[in-house]
Design a protein around this motif. Sequence first.
Motif, short mmCIF file in Angstrom:
data_model
loop_
_atom_site.label_atom_id
_atom_site.label_comp_id
_atom_site.label_asym_id
_atom_site.label_seq_id
_atom_site.Cartn_x
_atom_site.Cartn_y
_atom_site.Cartn_z
N ILE A 33 4.24 5.41 2.93
CA ILE A 33 3.68 6.69 2.50
C ILE A 33 3.22 6.54 1.05
O ILE A 33 3.86 5.84 0.25
CB ILE A 33 4.71 7.83 2.66
N LEU A 34 2.12 7.20 0.71
CA LEU A 34 1.55 7.12 -0.64
C LEU A 34 1.02 8.49 -1.03
O LEU A 34 0.37 9.17 -0.22
CB LEU A 34 0.41 6.09 -0.69
N GLN A 35 1.29 8.89 -2.26
CA GLN A 35 0.73 10.13 -2.77
C GLN A 35 -0.72 9.87 -3.18
O GLN A 35 -1.02 8.99 -3.97
CB GLN A 35 1.53 10.63 -3.98
N THR A 36 -1.64 10.64 -2.63
CA THR A 36 -3.07 10.43 -2.87
C THR A 36 -3.68 11.50 -3.76
O THR A 36 -4.86 11.44 -4.07
CB THR A 36 -3.82 10.41 -1.53
N GLY A 37 -2.90 12.48 -4.18
CA GLY A 37 -3.40 13.53 -5.05
C GLY A 37 -2.33 14.57 -5.28
O GLY A 37 -1.18 14.42 -4.82
N ASP A 38 -2.68 15.62 -5.99
CA ASP A 38 -1.73 16.70 -6.24
C ASP A 38 -1.45 17.44 -4.93
O ASP A 38 -2.30 18.14 -4.40
CB ASP A 38 -2.30 17.65 -7.29
N GLY A 39 -0.25 17.23 -4.40
CA GLY A 39 0.12 17.87 -3.14
C GLY A 39 -0.46 17.19 -1.92
O GLY A 39 -0.34 17.72 -0.81
N GLU A 40 -1.07 16.04 -2.07
CA GLU A 40 -1.67 15.31 -0.95
C GLU A 40 -1.01 13.95 -0.79
O GLU A 40 -0.77 13.24 -1.78
CB GLU A 40 -3.17 15.12 -1.16
N HIS A 41 -0.70 13.58 0.44
CA HIS A 41 -0.10 12.28 0.75
C HIS A 41 -0.81 11.68 1.96
O HIS A 41 -1.53 12.37 2.68
CB HIS A 41 1.40 12.41 1.04
N GLN A 42 -0.56 10.42 2.16
CA GLN A 42 -1.09 9.72 3.34
C GLN A 42 0.01 8.84 3.90
O GLN A 42 0.69 8.12 3.16
CB GLN A 42 -2.31 8.88 2.97
N VAL A 43 0.19 8.90 5.21
CA VAL A 43 1.17 8.07 5.91
C VAL A 43 0.42 7.03 6.73
O VAL A 43 -0.54 7.36 7.43
CB VAL A 43 2.08 8.92 6.82
N PHE A 57 1.15 3.97 9.60
CA PHE A 57 2.14 3.38 10.49
C PHE A 57 1.44 2.45 11.47
O PHE A 57 0.23 2.56 11.71
CB PHE A 57 2.96 4.46 11.22
N CYS A 58 2.20 1.52 11.99
CA CYS A 58 1.63 0.52 12.90
C CYS A 58 2.58 0.29 14.05
O CYS A 58 3.79 0.48 13.94
CB CYS A 58 1.36 -0.80 12.16
N TYR A 59 2.03 -0.12 15.17
CA TYR A 59 2.82 -0.66 16.25
C TYR A 59 1.95 -1.61 17.07
O TYR A 59 0.81 -1.33 17.37
CB TYR A 59 3.45 0.41 17.15
N LYS A 60 2.53 -2.74 17.30
CA LYS A 60 1.92 -3.82 18.09
C LYS A 60 0.56 -4.22 17.51
O LYS A 60 0.51 -4.89 16.49
CB LYS A 60 1.82 -3.43 19.55
N TYR A 61 -0.55 -3.75 18.09
CA TYR A 61 -1.88 -4.22 17.67
C TYR A 61 -2.67 -3.16 16.90
O TYR A 61 -3.83 -3.39 16.59
CB TYR A 61 -2.71 -4.64 18.89
N GLU A 62 -2.07 -2.03 16.59
CA GLU A 62 -2.84 -0.91 16.05
C GLU A 62 -2.28 -0.41 14.72
O GLU A 62 -1.06 -0.39 14.51
CB GLU A 62 -2.87 0.25 17.06
N LEU A 63 -3.20 0.00 13.84
CA LEU A 63 -2.86 0.56 12.54
C LEU A 63 -3.43 1.97 12.46
O LEU A 63 -4.62 2.19 12.73
CB LEU A 63 -3.45 -0.31 11.42
N TYR A 64 -2.57 2.94 12.07
CA TYR A 64 -2.95 4.35 12.03
C TYR A 64 -2.76 4.92 10.63
O TYR A 64 -1.88 4.47 9.87
CB TYR A 64 -2.10 5.17 13.00
N LEU A 65 -3.55 5.94 10.31
CA LEU A 65 -3.40 6.73 9.10
C LEU A 65 -3.34 8.20 9.48
O LEU A 65 -3.98 8.63 10.45
CB LEU A 65 -4.58 6.52 8.14
N VAL A 66 -2.58 8.98 8.69
CA VAL A 66 -2.53 10.42 8.91
C VAL A 66 -2.42 11.10 7.54
O VAL A 66 -1.67 10.66 6.67
CB VAL A 66 -1.34 10.82 9.82
N ARG A 67 -3.20 12.13 7.34
CA ARG A 67 -3.22 12.86 6.08
C ARG A 67 -2.15 13.94 6.10
O ARG A 67 -2.00 14.68 7.06
CB ARG A 67 -4.60 13.49 5.87
N ILE A 68 -1.41 14.03 4.98
CA ILE A 68 -0.34 15.02 4.84
C ILE A 68 -0.68 15.93 3.65
O ILE A 68 -0.89 15.46 2.53
CB ILE A 68 1.03 14.36 4.61
N GLY A 69 -0.76 17.21 3.89
CA GLY A 69 -1.07 18.17 2.83
C GLY A 69 -0.65 19.56 3.25
O GLY A 69 0.34 19.75 3.98
N LYS A 70 -1.40 20.54 2.80
CA LYS A 70 -1.12 21.91 3.22
C LYS A 70 -1.26 22.04 4.73
O LYS A 70 -0.52 22.78 5.38
CB LYS A 70 -2.06 22.87 2.51
#
Length: 612
Positions: free
Chosen positions: A216-226, A228-241
């Motif tokens: 997980i990484l903070q990408t801005g004020d109140g914004e984060h990005q997670v 995660f991976c499994y097997k052959y795939e890499l995913y991103l998900v935005r976390i905020g309000k």
Amino acid sequence: MPAPFPRSSIELDYPLYALDFDPEDANRLVVGGGGGAGRSGVGNKIVRLPAVPFLVVLSTLTYLAQTVLETASNEELRVAGAVELSRDEDSVMSLAVGARRGKTTQLYAGVNSSPADVAKGTNHHLRTLAVERSKARASAGVATPEAKIVELSRAALFADPDADTYQRLLRVSGSVGAAATAMGKDPQIAVFEAATPRPRLKGVMELPREAEDLDILQTGDGEHQVAFCYKYELYLVRIGKANGEPELVFTMPDDHGERPQFRSIRYLSPEFILAVSNLPKRSGVLIQGFRLPSPGHEKARIAATTRVPGKISATALAVANLSPPPAPWAPAGNTQFLIAIAGTDASISLYTLEHMPSTVLNLLVALHPMYTLRGVHGQDNITGVAFSRFVAPKTHARAQFVKLASISLQKTVAVHSIPLIKHVDKQARRGKGPPRPVRYVVAMRSSAPSSWPLVLVLSVIVLFMAIVGQAVMEMYGKSEPIIFAQNFLPSWHGTLLSPDHRPPGFFENHVISKLAGGKAPTAGETMVLFEAEHPQAAAAGQLAKVLAADVHDSDVHGPARTWDQLGAEERRIWRERLRETGAWTQGMGESVFKGILFGQIAGAIGHAMAGE
């Protein structure tokens, strides 16, 4: 061979599964583990160990215990504090150190509740603890800092977990954390707020498969990005309000049914992420730096890649930014990343990676091996590695280090102090403006993969092709003998020769070998062809002649002449006689006779006179 870095180690009394450095104090480390619920004599613990003064440990036993120690140098590691949890509960399987608030630092740990509570449908798997470091107290003339560890809260974040579910993965960035399940029927990732002593759930993501790793990484004020991976795939998900949906950003390409499988991931910056993947059949480890999707690009792109050789697989990954930006979401400048990869062969492979900023496109370059630590924990499996957070000091008087900690199932903790040196980028010296600040890089230089093996292989291939080409040219009579391929060819090879290209030396030896039993002249000697009596005919009192070859001796063989000195009829007779014996074919040409002398042959003079 001893490691080139100062090393400190300690053996605890329980297996270790998780560790993390205090992001605000490189001298504080937290490790945790235990024997699980009901296992004979082995407790579940979280321990804090001080490495100048260093570290904290969290654990689980039937009572609360605290130990405060310090280390006097980089070669000594001591326990600074410990908390022991109930033996009725599970082991400490995941750890993360949160932000410091005043004198206390919050710790987060993944510890399953007791089997009895889980059977009732209650599993407070996320523990929040506080570590308070009190003022040093004098003891026998030695200043000993105390670390008091207390539990603040317990929380259950996963939705409808089954009895086998436990919290295997845990990461915290700023005020937000993420935890992932393992072993359960319904894989999940729970995102929570970590700003208060009691975590507040922000959302739960259902996964099609169990996450192999997350970050997980903070990408801005109140914004984060997670990620995660499994097997052959890499995913991103935005976390905020409002949380976004998981987005597939990279899929390992299929190479005839065999693909590397993601093992671990770590953010380098808001723009890049680093991943290690295990190659099929335990044939090595693949390191890849991914450029995350940007406007105009829906997928991640490979920005740097290399391979850890050997019959190994990766078990853990750690990354340290040696010139971190002032805020996690700030763009990275000129910096070096230090990478540690634990392998199944009980080794830790160290690599460096350079980040080069640009107004056009930021780059990841020079992903090169630095050193391999072997036998850090003997032959024991390494269950985790972690780097301390390095922040360049305001003054540069002291030697600087970044610490690498590793743990094993066999209860040992090891910390290596990797020396750093000051570095000023070359382009910073050319401009007229103020010079760029000094940054730090690893003192030991990494080495780019050598090109000599490739050059050697190519040289051998070229040499082999040259030999084959020369042999073919000699076989077809288009070159003077250099490698004397005729010595290795069958007798019918002469049929492949071109009449227009004849190597005289080769066929001359062929003629001589047919008539002299393989006898060849030495330096300064000349062979002569002559007629001799047939041995069997002479024994029967008959008169028969055969051709023979020998080193010329005028007293024995009489006068002899060169091919050019023979008349036309004599040449014709010699050609016929040599053809009959199989020593010469028309395809050989007459130039093969240039280096041979010819004796008197019966009938040659008479035929010549009859021709007159």
